[in-house]
Design a protein around this motif. Structure first.
Motif, PDB file in Angstrom:
ATOM      1  N   PRO A   8      26.649  39.132  24.929  1.00  0.00           N
ATOM      2  CA  PRO A   8      25.955  40.071  25.811  1.00  0.00           C
ATOM      3  C   PRO A   8      25.631  41.405  25.154  1.00  0.00           C
ATOM      4  O   PRO A   8      24.631  42.030  25.480  1.00  0.00           O
ATOM      5  CB  PRO A   8      26.921  40.257  26.984  1.00  0.00           C
ATOM      6  N   SER A   9      26.460  41.847  24.230  1.00  0.00           N
ATOM      7  CA  SER A   9      26.202  43.142  23.607  1.00  0.00           C
ATOM      8  C   SER A   9      26.771  43.196  22.199  1.00  0.00           C
ATOM      9  O   SER A   9      27.715  42.469  21.858  1.00  0.00           O
ATOM     10  CB  SER A   9      26.802  44.272  24.458  1.00  0.00           C
ATOM     11  N   MET A  10      26.170  44.071  21.401  1.00  0.00           N
ATOM     12  CA  MET A  10      26.632  44.321  20.038  1.00  0.00           C
ATOM     13  C   MET A  10      26.302  45.752  19.667  1.00  0.00           C
ATOM     14  O   MET A  10      25.311  46.308  20.164  1.00  0.00           O
ATOM     15  CB  MET A  10      25.927  43.395  19.039  1.00  0.00           C
ATOM     16  N   ASP A  11      27.107  46.328  18.799  1.00  0.00           N
ATOM     17  CA  ASP A  11      26.812  47.639  18.236  1.00  0.00           C
ATOM     18  C   ASP A  11      26.569  47.488  16.743  1.00  0.00           C
ATOM     19  O   ASP A  11      27.113  46.582  16.106  1.00  0.00           O
ATOM     20  CB  ASP A  11      27.989  48.604  18.445  1.00  0.00           C
ATOM     21  N   CYS A  12      25.768  48.381  16.201  1.00  0.00           N
ATOM     22  CA  CYS A  12      25.500  48.374  14.772  1.00  0.00           C
ATOM     23  C   CYS A  12      25.303  49.820  14.319  1.00  0.00           C
ATOM     24  O   CYS A  12      24.628  50.597  15.010  1.00  0.00           O
ATOM     25  CB  CYS A  12      24.257  47.546  14.470  1.00  0.00           C
ATOM     26  N   GLY A 100      16.878  34.084  28.536  1.00  0.00           N
ATOM     27  CA  GLY A 100      18.220  34.197  29.085  1.00  0.00           C
ATOM     28  C   GLY A 100      18.543  35.661  29.309  1.00  0.00           C
ATOM     29  O   GLY A 100      17.669  36.459  29.619  1.00  0.00           O
ATOM     30  N   THR A 101      19.804  35.992  29.141  1.00  0.00           N
ATOM     31  CA  THR A 101      20.235  37.376  29.351  1.00  0.00           C
ATOM     32  C   THR A 101      20.178  38.199  28.078  1.00  0.00           C
ATOM     33  O   THR A 101      20.243  39.416  28.124  1.00  0.00           O
ATOM     34  CB  THR A 101      21.652  37.427  29.919  1.00  0.00           C
ATOM     35  N   GLY A 102      20.045  37.540  26.925  1.00  0.00           N
ATOM     36  CA  GLY A 102      19.878  38.269  25.679  1.00  0.00           C
ATOM     37  C   GLY A 102      21.106  39.022  25.214  1.00  0.00           C
ATOM     38  O   GLY A 102      22.178  38.974  25.835  1.00  0.00           O
ATOM     39  N   THR A 103      20.955  39.688  24.089  1.00  0.00           N
ATOM     40  CA  THR A 103      21.998  40.555  23.515  1.00  0.00           C
ATOM     41  C   THR A 103      21.497  41.993  23.515  1.00  0.00           C
ATOM     42  O   THR A 103      20.425  42.273  22.965  1.00  0.00           O
ATOM     43  CB  THR A 103      22.329  40.160  22.067  1.00  0.00           C
ATOM     44  N   ARG A 104      22.270  42.864  24.130  1.00  0.00           N
ATOM     45  CA  ARG A 104      21.914  44.287  24.097  1.00  0.00           C
ATOM     46  C   ARG A 104      22.470  44.890  22.820  1.00  0.00           C
ATOM     47  O   ARG A 104      23.684  45.037  22.675  1.00  0.00           O
ATOM     48  CB  ARG A 104      22.471  45.009  25.321  1.00  0.00           C
ATOM     49  N   LEU A 105      21.575  45.204  21.895  1.00  0.00           N
ATOM     50  CA  LEU A 105      21.973  45.818  20.628  1.00  0.00           C
ATOM     51  C   LEU A 105      21.865  47.334  20.741  1.00  0.00           C
ATOM     52  O   LEU A 105      20.805  47.858  21.110  1.00  0.00           O
ATOM     53  CB  LEU A 105      21.081  45.334  19.484  1.00  0.00           C
ATOM     54  N   THR A 106      22.937  48.004  20.435  1.00  0.00           N
ATOM     55  CA  THR A 106      22.944  49.457  20.398  1.00  0.00           C
ATOM     56  C   THR A 106      23.164  49.902  18.959  1.00  0.00           C
ATOM     57  O   THR A 106      24.169  49.525  18.339  1.00  0.00           O
ATOM     58  CB  THR A 106      24.054  50.042  21.288  1.00  0.00           C
ATOM     59  N   VAL A 107      22.221  50.645  18.430  1.00  0.00           N
ATOM     60  CA  VAL A 107      22.358  51.188  17.079  1.00  0.00           C
ATOM     61  C   VAL A 107      22.945  52.583  17.198  1.00  0.00           C
ATOM     62  O   VAL A 107      22.395  53.446  17.893  1.00  0.00           O
ATOM     63  CB  VAL A 107      21.007  51.224  16.350  1.00  0.00           C
ATOM     64  N   ILE A 108      24.035  52.782  16.522  1.00  0.00           N
ATOM     65  CA  ILE A 108      24.801  54.026  16.650  1.00  0.00           C
ATOM     66  C   ILE A 108      24.533  54.936  15.445  1.00  0.00           C
ATOM     67  O   ILE A 108      24.600  54.478  14.311  1.00  0.00           O
ATOM     68  CB  ILE A 108      26.303  53.695  16.737  1.00  0.00           C
ATOM     69  N   PRO A 109      24.242  56.215  15.724  1.00  0.00           N
ATOM     70  CA  PRO A 109      23.940  57.133  14.605  1.00  0.00           C
ATOM     71  C   PRO A 109      25.140  57.295  13.672  1.00  0.00           C
ATOM     72  O   PRO A 109      26.288  57.211  14.086  1.00  0.00           O
ATOM     73  CB  PRO A 109      23.617  58.457  15.303  1.00  0.00           C
TER      74      PRO A 109
END
Lengths: 109, 113
Positions: A8-12, A100-109
């Motif tokens: 559901p989610s990932m950070d990068c 589908g519901t996908g993956t919410r990718l958040t790119v972090i500074p």
């Protein structure tokens, strides 16, 4: 019906590679794997697609396993503008994409 | 090439009214598909038109209809609007065959009061 499974989610971290996985264990031989992304309330943006070979374009790379049961979308150097929901879609011949519901990718500074 | 365009971008209607949304595909594209996106149901396929004929249809009630003109422009119509029809309506175009990549427009945000 959903034919893909994504986290559901990932950070990068900004500047690092973002690797987004997708499982599609029931994919058929003639079905393509497509990736789209949607930045808040905009229309989905096409990223890349593939059948069985790895693919690369100016936006991303797509790695498909040999058995085709999973794939990984790679954004080589993530930027803040890559923050979005990423959808992995198994496409039959018809133009009725199942998101589908996908993956919410958040790119972090 | 210009991308897919949709008009209007925002629309407010009241329950019971009807609404018509318009989509102009990428030049040379002949297939137009429509999708509805709501917070609860996500992105769902409505229907696809190709050469002025409906080629595929999703699981939506008959209040949702569409058509395609000879220049490939498409319209979708929703009659007897309900509160639950509030959504982002997206149009996507693709060249010819069903295997071609679809490219999406920016969407029309419909609010039903």
């Amino acid at each position: 019906d959903a034919k893909t499974t994504q986290p559901p989610s990932m950070d990068c971290a900004e500047g690092r590679a973002a690797n987004l996985p997708c499982n599609h264990s029931t994919i058929s031989g003639n079905e393509y794997v497509y990736w789209y992304r949607q930045i808040h309330s905009q229309g989905p943006q096409y990223i890349i697609h593939g059948l069985k070979n790895n693919e690369t374009n100016e936006m991303a790379s797509l790695i498909i396993t040999e058995d085709r049961k999973s794939s990984t979308l790679i954004l080589p150097h993530a930027t803040l503008r890559d923050t979005a929901v990423y959808y992995c879609i198994v496409k039959t011949g018809a133009n009725n994409l199942f998101f589908g519901t996908g993956t919410r990718l958040t790119v972090i500074p | 090439k210009a991308g897919v365009t949709q008009t209007p971008r925002y629309l407010i209607k009241t329950r019971g009214q009807q609404v018509t949304l318009s989509c102009s595909p990428i030049s040379g594209h002949r297939s137009v598909s429509w999708y509805q996106q709501t917070p609860g149901q996500g992105l769902q396929f409505l229907f696809e038109y190709f050469s002025e004929t409906q080629r595929n249809k999703g699981n939506f009630p008959g209040r949702f209809s569409g058509r395609q003109f000879s220049n490939s422009r498409s319209e979708m119509n929703v009659s007897t609007l309900e509160l639950g029809d509030s959504a982002l309506y997206l149009c996507a175009s693709s060249p010819i065959t069903q295997g071609d990549t679809q490219y999406f427009g920016p969407g029309t945000r419909l609010t039903v009061l």
